[in-house]
Design an enzyme around this catalytic site. Structure first.
Site, PDB file in Angstrom:
ATOM      1  CG  PHE A  14     -42.257 -18.335 -21.026  1.00  0.00           C
ATOM      2  CD1 PHE A  14     -42.269 -20.290 -21.589  1.00  0.00           C
ATOM      3  CD2 PHE A  14     -42.691 -17.859 -20.810  1.00  0.00           C
ATOM      4  CE1 PHE A  14     -43.424 -20.601 -20.279  1.00  0.00           C
ATOM      5  CE2 PHE A  14     -43.804 -18.115 -19.680  1.00  0.00           C
ATOM      6  CZ  PHE A  14     -44.336 -19.370 -19.768  1.00  0.00           C
ATOM      7  CG  HIS A  15     -36.095 -22.762 -23.675  1.00  0.00           C
ATOM      8  ND1 HIS A  15     -35.337 -24.217 -24.059  1.00  0.00           N
ATOM      9  CD2 HIS A  15     -35.569 -23.039 -22.497  1.00  0.00           C
ATOM     10  CE1 HIS A  15     -36.047 -24.861 -22.673  1.00  0.00           C
ATOM     11  NE2 HIS A  15     -35.183 -24.351 -22.109  1.00  0.00           N
ATOM     12  CG  MET A  16     -39.363 -25.733 -28.920  1.00  0.00           C
ATOM     13  SD  MET A  16     -40.290 -24.916 -29.792  1.00  0.00           S
ATOM     14  CE  MET A  16     -39.384 -24.404 -31.566  1.00  0.00           C
ATOM     15  CB  ALA A  19     -42.724 -21.425 -25.214  1.00  0.00           C
ATOM     16  CD  GLU A  87     -36.275 -25.971 -19.055  1.00  0.00           C
ATOM     17  OE1 GLU A  87     -35.439 -24.441 -18.674  1.00  0.00           O
ATOM     18  OE2 GLU A  87     -36.258 -26.399 -20.013  1.00  0.00           O
TER      19      GLU A  87
END
Length: 87
Positions: A14-16, A19, A87
């Site tokens: 959960f990166h930018m 998220a 992604e």
């Protein structure tokens, strides 16, 4: 209240960006949406809360939805996480 246990599968966790996608999607629901991870609870409508959780790829999480549109919120949360958050 409804909940579901899931495994975060996108490679970067959960990166930018993921998220943000998740928090924005959950923000349109009136119910409370919470991520349970490592014994803590995080507001799934808050980008900063999700990032602060430091949830990595392969982590077991529980999504908890409580309120009027809880089933719809849980269904979308499940779909987003199982699809790798784009992604």
């Amino acid at each position: 209240m409804v909940s579901k246990e899931l495994v975060l599968t996108n490679a970067q966790g959960f990166h930018m960006r993921p998220a943000s996608v998740f928090a924005t999607a959950m923000g349109k629901y009136s119910c409370d949406v919470t991520i349970k991870f490592n014994g803590n609870q995080y507001n799934a409508k808050s980008l900063l809360n999700i990032i602060a959780a430091c949830i990595k790829c392969g982590s077991d999480i529980e999504i908890v939805c409580d309120g009027a549109d809880e089933n719809e919120a849980l269904a979308e949360a499940t779909q987003l996480i199982e699809s790798g958050l784009g992604e």
